[in-house]
Design a protein around this motif. Structure first.
Motif, PDB file in Angstrom:
ATOM      1  N   ASN A  35       0.798  -1.219   0.000  1.00 17.32           N
ATOM      2  CA  ASN A  35       0.000   0.000   0.000  1.00 17.32           C
ATOM      3  C   ASN A  35       0.832   1.271   0.000  1.00 17.32           C
ATOM      4  OD1 ASN A  35      -2.250  -1.499  -0.086  1.00 17.32           O
ATOM      5  ND2 ASN A  35      -2.871  -1.124   2.030  1.00 17.32           N
ATOM      6  N   PHE A  36       1.966   1.260   0.744  1.00 20.68           N
ATOM      7  CA  PHE A  36       2.747   2.497   0.781  1.00 20.68           C
ATOM      8  C   PHE A  36       3.289   2.818  -0.607  1.00 20.68           C
ATOM      9  CE2 PHE A  36       5.995  -0.687   1.542  1.00 20.68           C
ATOM     10  CZ  PHE A  36       7.070  -0.224   0.794  1.00 20.68           C
ATOM     11  N   MET A  37       3.505   1.733  -1.417  1.00 14.53           N
ATOM     12  CA  MET A  37       3.926   1.917  -2.804  1.00 14.53           C
ATOM     13  C   MET A  37       2.845   2.647  -3.589  1.00 14.53           C
ATOM     14  SD  MET A  37       6.642   0.992  -4.381  1.00 14.53           S
ATOM     15  CE  MET A  37       6.717   0.218  -5.977  1.00 14.53           C
ATOM     16  N   ILE A  38       1.613   2.141  -3.443  1.00 15.91           N
ATOM     17  CA  ILE A  38       0.493   2.780  -4.134  1.00 15.91           C
ATOM     18  C   ILE A  38       0.414   4.243  -3.698  1.00 15.91           C
ATOM     19  CG2 ILE A  38      -1.997   2.737  -4.536  1.00 15.91           C
ATOM     20  CD1 ILE A  38      -1.996  -0.197  -3.939  1.00 15.91           C
ATOM     21  N   ALA A  39       0.613   4.474  -2.397  1.00 14.05           N
ATOM     22  CA  ALA A  39       0.566   5.838  -1.876  1.00 14.05           C
ATOM     23  C   ALA A  39       1.617   6.706  -2.545  1.00 14.05           C
ATOM     24  CB  ALA A  39       0.766   5.815  -0.361  1.00 14.05           C
ATOM     25  N   LEU A  40       2.850   6.184  -2.604  1.00 16.74           N
ATOM     26  CA  LEU A  40       3.935   6.967  -3.201  1.00 16.74           C
ATOM     27  C   LEU A  40       3.645   7.250  -4.670  1.00 16.74           C
ATOM     28  CD1 LEU A  40       7.049   5.262  -1.551  1.00 16.74           C
ATOM     29  CD2 LEU A  40       6.204   7.595  -1.197  1.00 16.74           C
ATOM     30  N   THR A  65       1.552   3.388   5.695  1.00 12.64           N
ATOM     31  CA  THR A  65       0.842   4.198   4.713  1.00 12.64           C
ATOM     32  C   THR A  65       0.479   5.558   5.299  1.00 12.64           C
ATOM     33  OG1 THR A  65      -0.127   2.160   3.912  1.00 12.64           O
ATOM     34  CG2 THR A  65      -1.112   4.203   3.153  1.00 12.64           C
ATOM     35  N   SER A  66      -0.005   5.537   6.539  1.00 11.72           N
ATOM     36  CA  SER A  66      -0.394   6.786   7.174  1.00 11.72           C
ATOM     37  C   SER A  66       0.801   7.706   7.362  1.00 11.72           C
ATOM     38  CB  SER A  66      -1.042   6.507   8.528  1.00 11.72           C
ATOM     39  OG  SER A  66      -2.145   5.661   8.362  1.00 11.72           O
ATOM     40  N   VAL A  67       1.943   7.108   7.696  1.00 17.89           N
ATOM     41  CA  VAL A  67       3.147   7.925   7.839  1.00 17.89           C
ATOM     42  C   VAL A  67       3.508   8.549   6.496  1.00 17.89           C
ATOM     43  CG1 VAL A  67       5.614   7.878   8.346  1.00 17.89           C
ATOM     44  CG2 VAL A  67       4.011   6.620   9.806  1.00 17.89           C
ATOM     45  N   VAL A  68       3.500   7.711   5.446  1.00 21.29           N
ATOM     46  CA  VAL A  68       3.850   8.199   4.114  1.00 21.29           C
ATOM     47  C   VAL A  68       2.899   9.317   3.685  1.00 21.29           C
ATOM     48  CG1 VAL A  68       3.943   7.578   1.672  1.00 21.29           C
ATOM     49  CG2 VAL A  68       4.917   6.053   3.378  1.00 21.29           C
ATOM     50  N   LEU A  69       1.612   9.113   3.947  1.00 21.99           N
ATOM     51  CA  LEU A  69       0.628  10.089   3.504  1.00 21.99           C
ATOM     52  C   LEU A  69       0.458  11.235   4.503  1.00 21.99           C
ATOM     53  CD1 LEU A  69      -2.202   7.811   2.074  1.00 21.99           C
ATOM     54  CD2 LEU A  69      -0.747   9.353   0.785  1.00 21.99           C
ATOM     55  N   GLY A  70       1.145  11.140   5.630  1.00 19.08           N
ATOM     56  CA  GLY A  70       1.014  12.186   6.638  1.00 19.08           C
ATOM     57  C   GLY A  70      -0.389  12.315   7.180  1.00 19.08           C
TER      58      GLY A  70
END
Ligand SMILES: Nc1ncnc2c1ncn2[C@@H]1O[C@H](COP(=O)(O)OP(=O)(O)OP(=O)(O)O)[C@@H](O)[C@H]1O
Ligand SMILES: [Mg+2]
Lengths: 334, 327
Positions: B150-155, B270-275
């Protein structure tokens, strides 16, 4: 008497990866108003596929390849085989004119709706009744099929009923719109013996009260003897014998029919050893033997004749026909 | 149904006690007690230590009493809404967490709805048109969604939004609203940002649910009751949705139970990545800094919410499936 259904040259095939399955291959039968036609045959001979063809609800991969299924309604006639399976015309016939009951009362109702809901749906769709009226009629039908405490049962789920009660509910649903033809596909096979005869008695009584015609599908000749007027014997997708019930039991023409008759247990007759069953196994429909399909298992097999060509359905007299070279002598028709 | 409800709620009591005991144990884990840590803090900042104040705190938390008494005092305070103080932020825990937990619940619910709507549409399509091009496409996209972290999708989303639309899509609020009090305008602004985390977090769950629905529906489509329904002469639409689909979507209801824990535990990165100002990142941070009252409160509240989620999903399942209800 008037014909209400005429099936003629019906072929229903399945097109599978491993070849064409000729599940129903050139079947013909007539149903008279108010009469009961029995269809017998061993497992896999195409009884269910034939029944489902009549309502045009054939499973995916299969279709009616040719033939006619003519339904007579007064002066009107419809060829069901030519209707679009998802069209409006066939939907007016299903349930309303021709209803069907099934082998597995356990799984033939949706587990998530009450039986009342499922019976009422029929009345609301075809008769355009409101919920109150539909409920009243559904309760009445349940009473009619001998359901105890119908007012309470109508709100129960299928898994709360016994097998026999479920089959009664199924019959109530099928007959709720007063159809002219009922197709019963082995309605008693999944039930135990005492319940079986109750259900057959019930069908017989309702058939007389409502003067509905019935196509009774079974592999149990005992059931046929009890209820049918006419009998059609099927073997591997073909009709092998056709006669009024008395003639068939007294004077079977096809060796397959004789073999089936010998394998019914009779009350009062002492069984010595095992019941005779038909020798050999049913061939695969995708790989049929040459000539008469029954010859590898037949006791009257004539080498060079039976394995040479598939016999036609021959008439022994005006209402008795069989697909066997022995009818009217070996070379009668040529 | 009432019996089922009562039984199910009674079953929750021992679980609740176990959760609170575990949480209390976690709070107690770091060496020393709350006061030693507090005094160390004060010393570090060079503030004077008032003996009287320390004594009052000792009384308040029952620190010289047996551990069982401490637990009872703590849980009594917690139930009343006093969750202790965060050392890290020097604020009552309750001030810090409710908004974050609220936002987490909102994201969970929206993610659940997104997951349901998309997987319902795609799943029903795939099953009723098995082996069609659309089915293959859906299957392919589904596996892609399952396999991509998911963090990939976020990035990727953030990069794409920035690169092609010149937009920054991190966070839940536009800079102008971050510290504003709640208002309708702020709510609208939040909803505009919401789709990103919902899509990112919901993708894998959606992909999984599509597979489940497709398989179930294919199974149900061949059941005898569907043939019965066909023989009744009802319309195709009613036939599909009233009968096989109705049974095949029962597993959807089970997702109510696991969406919240999934979002807290699985989506913290994911939440960290998306802030995102949700519970996950703050929980992570509180654990890193051994801010135990904060961490403990999060764990307690989120566990209780999860328990409630499971209860709701069980009740929904019982409502949807009479075979469970009448067991
Ligand atoms: N969906 C299908 N795809 C392929 N072949 C099928 C399909 N349905 C039925 N058949 C084949 O058609 C033949 C007739 O099947 P059918 O179910 O009509 O038998 P039956 O006489 O009703 O048997 P039973 O007494 O077991 O119910 C069988 O050989 C069966 O394998
Ligand atoms: Mg059958």
């Amino acid at each position: 008497m008037q014909k209400i259904l005429e099936i003629d040259g019906l072929k229903t095939y399945f097109f599978t990866d491993s070849g064409v399955v000729r599940a129903v291959d050139d079947v013909g039968l007539d149903v008279q108003e108010g009469s009961v036609v029995g269809v017998v045959g061993e497992s896999g001979c195409g009884k269910t596929v034939m029944a489902r063809s009549i309502l045009n609800i054939i499973e995916k991969g299969g279709r009616i390849v040719s033939g006619r299924i003519v339904y007579h309604k007064g002066a009107e006639t419809v060829d069901i085989a030519s209707l679009k399976p998802t069209g409006a015309a066939i939907k007016r016939i299903r349930g309303r004119e021709i209803a069907m009951i099934f082998q597995e009362p356990m799984t033939s109702f949706s587990p998530v709706y009450t039986i009342g809901n499922q019976i009422m749906e029929m009345l609301m769709v075809h008769r355009r009744l409101g919920a109150t009226e539909a409920r009243r009629m559904a309760t009445e039908m349940l009473t009619r099929v001998g359901m105890s405490k119908p007012e309470q049962r109508i709100d129960e789920y299928p898994h709360q009923l016994s097998g026999g009660m479920r089959q009664r509910a199924m019959i109530a649903m099928a007959l709720s719109c007063d159809p002219r033809l009922l197709i019963a596909d082995e309605p008693t096979t999944a039930l135990d013996v005492t319940i079986q005869s109750q259900i057959i008695e019930l069908l017989k009584r309702l058939q007389q009260e409502l003067s509905t015609s019935i196509i009774m599908i079974t592999h149990d000749l005992g059931v046929i003897a009890e209820i049918a007027d006419e009998v059609v014997v099927m073997y591997l997708g073909k009709v092998v014998e056709q006669a009024p019930v008395r003639k068939l039991f007294r004077d079977p023409l096809h060796p397959y029919t004789s073999a089936l008759l010998r394998s019914i247990p009779r009350l009062g007759r002492k069984v010595e050893g095992r019941l005779p069953s038909i020798k050999g196994t049913i061939p695969d429909v995708r790989d049929l033997p040459p000539g008469c399909y029954f010859h590898p298992r037949c006791e009257s097999f004539i080498p060079g004749v039976c394995d040479a060509a598939l016999p036609e359905l021959r008439a022994a007299d005006d209402d008795h026909r069989a697909r066997c070279v022995l009818v009217n002598g070996v070379n009668a028709d040529d | 149904m009432l019996g089922f409800l009562v039984r199910r709620i009674l079953q929750m009591i021992p679980v609740l006690i176990a959760i609170s005991a575990l949480t209390f144990a976690i709070i107690q884990l770091p060496p020393g007690d709350y006061l030693t840590t507090y005094m160390a803090e004060l010393q570090m900042t060079g503030e004077a230590i008032h003996e009287a104040e320390i004594e009052a705190l000792r009384q308040r938390y029952g620190l010289d009493r047996p551990i069982l008494v401490q637990y009872t005092m703590w849980i009594t305070r917690a139930v009343r809404g006093d969750l202790g103080v965060s050392f890290e932020y020097n604020l009552p825990v309750s001030v810090l967490i409710w908004e974050r937990i609220g936002l987490t619940v909102v994201i969970s619910v929206l993610t659940l709805l997104f997951t349901w709507v998309v997987s319902f549409a795609v799943g029903v399509y795939s099953a009723t048109r098995q082996y069609s091009i659309g089915d293959y496409l859906a299957t392919f996209a589904g596996f892609l969604g399952l396999a991509t972290p998911n963090f990939m999708i976020a990035l990727i989303l953030m990069y794409a939004a920035n690169r092609f639309f010149g937009q920054s899509i991190g966070g839940l609020f536009s800079p102008a609203y971050v510290d504003e009090p709640w208002s309708f305008a702020k709510f609208v602004d939040m909803m505009g940002h919401m789709w990103v985390p919902v899509v990112v977090i919901g993708t894998s769950g959606t992909a999984a649910l599509i597979r489940v629905l497709r398989a179930n529906l294919l199974d149900e489509l061949n059941k005898p009751y569907v043939v019965t329904a066909k023989a009744k002469g009802i319309s195709e639409f009613r036939l599909l949705f009233k009968y096989p689909v109705r049974v095949a979507i029962i597993p959807f209801l089970a997702t109510v139970g696991w969406t919240l824990p999934l979002i807290i535990s699985g989506e913290t990165i994911t939440s960290v990545v998306l802030g995102l100002p949700t519970a996950g990142p703050l929980l992570l941070r509180s654990l890193q800094t051994q801010d135990m009252f904060l961490a403990g409160s999060f764990i307690l509240i989120l566990s209780v919410l999860t328990l409630i989620g499971t209860l709701i999903s069980d009740l929904l399942l019982a409502w949807a499936d009479p075979r469970i209800r009448y067991e």
